[in-house]
Design a protein around this motif. Structure first.
Motif, PDB file in Angstrom:
ATOM      1  N   TYR A  27       0.825  -1.207   0.000  1.00 58.26           N
ATOM      2  CA  TYR A  27       0.000   0.000   0.000  1.00 58.26           C
ATOM      3  C   TYR A  27       0.861   1.260   0.000  1.00 58.26           C
ATOM      4  N   THR A  28       1.988   1.203   0.693  1.00 54.63           N
ATOM      5  CA  THR A  28       2.867   2.373   0.754  1.00 54.63           C
ATOM      6  C   THR A  28       3.416   2.711  -0.622  1.00 54.63           C
ATOM      7  N   ILE A  29       3.809   1.689  -1.372  1.00 53.66           N
ATOM      8  CA  ILE A  29       4.345   1.912  -2.719  1.00 53.66           C
ATOM      9  C   ILE A  29       3.258   2.405  -3.671  1.00 53.66           C
ATOM     10  N   LEU A  30       2.066   1.786  -3.600  1.00 54.70           N
ATOM     11  CA  LEU A  30       0.995   2.112  -4.541  1.00 54.70           C
ATOM     12  C   LEU A  30       0.311   3.450  -4.224  1.00 54.70           C
ATOM     13  N   GLN A  31       0.086   3.756  -2.953  1.00 55.84           N
ATOM     14  CA  GLN A  31      -0.717   4.929  -2.587  1.00 55.84           C
ATOM     15  C   GLN A  31       0.106   6.167  -2.252  1.00 55.84           C
ATOM     16  N   LYS A  32       1.415   5.998  -2.005  1.00 55.72           N
ATOM     17  CA  LYS A  32       2.297   7.135  -1.706  1.00 55.72           C
ATOM     18  C   LYS A  32       1.674   8.062  -0.652  1.00 55.72           C
ATOM     19  N   PRO A  33       1.477   7.575   0.550  1.00 51.42           N
ATOM     20  CA  PRO A  33       0.771   8.356   1.575  1.00 51.42           C
ATOM     21  C   PRO A  33       1.473   9.647   1.954  1.00 51.42           C
ATOM     22  N   TRP A  34       2.791   9.713   1.761  1.00 48.63           N
ATOM     23  CA  TRP A  34       3.511  10.933   2.126  1.00 48.63           C
ATOM     24  C   TRP A  34       3.046  12.144   1.328  1.00 48.63           C
ATOM     25  N   VAL A  35       2.523  11.890   0.108  1.00 54.02           N
ATOM     26  CA  VAL A  35       2.008  12.994  -0.709  1.00 54.02           C
ATOM     27  C   VAL A  35       0.764  13.592  -0.059  1.00 54.02           C
ATOM     28  N   ARG A  36      -0.148  12.731   0.385  1.00 52.06           N
ATOM     29  CA  ARG A  36      -1.379  13.203   1.028  1.00 52.06           C
ATOM     30  C   ARG A  36      -1.079  13.848   2.371  1.00 52.06           C
TER      31      ARG A  36
ATOM     32  N   LYS B 126       1.613  15.425   3.267  1.00 45.71           N
ATOM     33  CA  LYS B 126       2.193  16.744   3.016  1.00 45.71           C
ATOM     34  C   LYS B 126       1.099  17.758   2.694  1.00 45.71           C
TER      35      LYS B 126
ATOM     36  N   PHE C 114      -3.580   6.982   3.896  1.00 44.64           N
ATOM     37  CA  PHE C 114      -3.943   5.758   3.179  1.00 44.64           C
ATOM     38  C   PHE C 114      -5.448   5.687   2.925  1.00 44.64           C
TER      39      PHE C 114
END
Length: 716
Positions: free
Chosen positions: A46-55, A57, A428
């Protein structure tokens, strides 16, 4: 002495309840363990697919900053983007210009949809009663070019019927495509539109018509009976234009002598053949005289210029990035500034608007025949606006279903809601959980809603979180008033906070000022608090507007606090504040917002007197929940009693009050804020009985008069 049989039954009920609680706890524990293992395994994927750091930020972004050299004045300093740049470049400074631009951009694309009503049939209910229900077809769509042609024709027809450029017409109608066509048509000829809620009482409608001195009233088939009565008190009305019904022919007999009655379709034909030139407005011309719902007295007409409306559209444009698949659901009153601005933004971005009504909104709505689909199921909207009262009712319906499903299902559901919110705040999404648990609830609104704007009143944190989880969409709460063209602050789609109303939009500043009487100061810690004052509004009265630093400012009467990231929370309202005998201040509106999320409450009026040391409440009791409670408390005595009779039972009043205490503690209310006694009522509050406004806000004076005897009894 041997125990009575009733004691054995009561003891058995207690033991079964305890057993159910244990089973539910075990079930939740097992689910939590399974989900923990699942999270450990799938988190890297999920971390790779959803890139939670973008949201994350975007969620942590500073949304507004204090203006240098000011005291608690906040401004959005974001650079103009997207359509904001286009509006400035193309000099789109009136609604008429924006519609022209939208037509040019979107042309033959479908833009406005009305659902076909095929027939009206009798349907027998389980209780034997017979109600008339609609059999409905698909949506019929009008393109942007067709919409503009109809609006232009209507504008020319107004001139042909004696309206002068710079004059006024009144729209007293339910939300539908013709409403917007009539308004835009009026704008093309620089005609001001006076808007009146379809649910206003006859006296209020007559007041608005007479005060603005309109001669042309635009209404609908269903409101014609009310219009006939109103005309007797409106001497200057010479024309009534009505929007036709799909099934019935409108009865125009009995209309006041001398008043010309014209079908909407005939106006379009007349305008098509008319040769009048367009008289486009300037940005300073008045577009709307919008009558508020009148929570504290007679409705007030607020003058809104084209500049005001375009400014609000500019500010709202950055809250959400539209997609080609978007469809907007139009069902709230267009006489409400929130719905009007939302629909105009949809037009601006080329988002199709599908029209609906509360009577046909969902599969189980009151006018949908059994077996037919409601408008949401057919339209499958992605965007919609809502008011807290509607969202609270949806939330209550969800809670009731879970309660009836048993303790285990209820416990699991509450845990899944908490689980989903936990991951959302960490960037996420949970698509598998949505598909397995929440998709059926989301399906009530068509299953595709991705963003929802809430306004008109504070939205409780509990409802905010629940709707966001169950529907799986962004719920963006905003704040504004008719006097500020709905414009002050708005959440964006990345803001994951609850209980806040977003940040100042780009077209205005928001400032807090001390309110000494209530104990709110901009120097308060940890967050500054005070009366919210909005800059750059259309002037109405000297008492509410004032000049400062070369700008106009509007005193809202609402108390807010500002967080370090520039977002705002409404914490109080001057008119809703009561000071009790011991000196504590109680915000009646805040108490109502929190306690109205109880499943026992359909509506609530909290009342306090300065000579007393506690507040009381009148509760419109939920019939289903009160019936279940009556069986528990009254036992066999509850059999055969009507809802009205149950509302008069003092033992049930006491039990409901106890449950409200639990709800109050969950909502972190102080002891002085919790109603010490409650009265139950079976009377629904509506604009028709004058206990709430057309926007369903409480009329405190009318409610206190209506329930005078109950309030006196509660205080004895």
């Amino acid at each position: 002495m041997r125990d009575r049989p009733g004691n054995y039954v009561r003891d058995l009920q207690i033991r079964l309840t305890m057993l159910g609680t244990v089973v539910a706890s075990l079930g939740v524990g097992v689910a939590a363990s399974v989900m923990f293992v699942y999270d450990v395994i799938t988190l890297p994927i999920y971390t790779i697919l959803q890139k939670p750091w973008v949201r994350i930020k975007k969620a942590k972004k500073i949304r507004a900053k204090e203006v240098p050299g000011s005291v608690c004045r906040y401004r959005n300093y974001d650079d103009p983007i997207g359509f904001q740049v286009t509006m400035k470049r193309e000099k789109l400074d009136t609604v008429e210009k924006i519609v022209r631009y939208a037509v040019k951009q979107h042309g033959d694309k479908k833009g406005f949809g009305t659902r076909a009503i095929l027939s009206e049939e009798n349907e027998t209910q389980p209780n034997g009663k017979v109600f008339k229900k609609f059999v409905m077809g698909d949506y019929q769509w009008t393109s942007y070019v067709q919409f503009a042609a109809r609006a232009d024709a209507f504008g020319r027809a107004l001139l042909a019927e004696g309206v002068k450029p710079g004059g006024r017409v009144c729209i007293f109608a339910e939300t539908r495509q013709e409403w917007l066509e009539a308004a835009v048509g009026a704008f093309t000829q620089n005609v001001t539109v006076v808007t009146l809620y379809a649910t206003l009482g006859e006296d209020a409608v007559a007041h608005g018509i007479n005060e603005t001195e309109v001669a042309h009233v635009i209404t609908t088939h269903s409101l014609m009976p009310k219009v006939k009565t109103i005309l007797n008190n409106c001497s200057k009305v010479s024309h009534v234009i009505y929007m036709e019904d799909q099934l019935e022919k409108t009865d125009t007999s009995g209309v006041k002598s001398g008043v010309k009655v014209i079908p909407f379709a005939d106006m379009l034909k007349k305008g098509h053949d008319a040769k009048f030139e367009a008289h486009p407005p300037t940005s300073d011309d008045i577009a709307i005289i919008m009558y508020t719902s009148g929570s504290t007295g007679t409705p007030k007409g607020v003058m809104v210029s084209h500049y005001n409306m375009v400014s609000t559209m500019t500010g709202f444009a950055v809250a959400l990035v539209p997609s080609p698949e978007d469809v907007y659901l139009g069902y709230l009153p267009l006489a409400h500034v929130l719905e009007l601005m939302a629909e105009l933004c949809a037009v601006m971005f080329g988002v199709p608007i599908g029209y609906s009504s509360p009577l046909t909104l969902m599969d189980k709505s009151s006018k949908i025949k059994r077996g037919c689909q409601g408008d949401c199921s057919v339209l499958r909207p992605t965007l919609m606006a809502a008011v807290p009262m509607i969202l609270d009712r949806v939330a209550q319906g969800i809670k009731e279903q879970m309660h009836s499903a048993g303790r285990l299902a209820q416990g699991l559901f509450n845990w899944f809601v908490m689980y989903r919110n936990w991951w959302r705040r960490r960037g996420f999404s949970t698509p598998i959980l949505h598909s397995l648990v929440f998709s059926r609830i989301a399906g009530l609104l068509g299953g595709r809603v991705r963003a929802m704007v809430s306004g008109g009143a504070p939205l409780s944190e509990v409802t905010h979180d629940l709707i966001r989880s169950c529907i799986g969409c962004s719920v963006m709460q905003g704040y504004g008033l008719t006097e500020t063209t709905s414009c002050a602050s708005l959440m964006d789609e990345y803001d994951v906070a609850v209980g806040r109303v977003g940040h100042p939009v780009s077209c205005c500043d928001v400032q807090l000022s001390d309110w000494e009487e209530g104990g709110y100061k901009v120097t308060d810690q940890p967050h500054p608090r005070g009366e919210i004052v909005v800059g750059d509004s259309q002037e109405k009265t000297k008492e509410e507007f004032f000049e400062s630093d070369g700008r106009r400012w509007f005193r809202t009467g609402d108390i807010g606090l500002i967080y370090p990231n520039g977002t705002i929370k409404i914490v109080d309202r001057k008119k809703d504040l009561v000071k009790l005998q011991a000196g504590e201040y109680v915000s009646l509106g805040r108490v109502e917002t929190i306690l109205s999320t109880s499943p026992f409450v359909d509506n609530m009026f909290v009342y306090g007197e300065s000579s007393k040391n506690f507040v009381v409440a009148v509760v419109v009791a939920n019939a289903k929940q009160l019936g279940l409670l009556a069986k528990e408390v009254l036992g066999s005595e509850a059999e055969g009693k009507s809802h009205e009779q149950l509302c008069k039972e003092e033992r049930l009043e006491e039990e409901v009050q106890k449950r409200l205490v639990k709800q109050a503690r969950h909502g972190r209310l102080e002891k002085a804020e919790i109603p010490a006694r409650v009265a139950l009522t079976s009377v629904s509050w509506s604009p028709d009985n004058n206990l709430v406004t057309a926007a369903y806000k409480l009329k405190r004076k009318e409610l206190s008069n209506y329930y005078k005897d109950d309030l006196e009894r509660l205080y004895k």
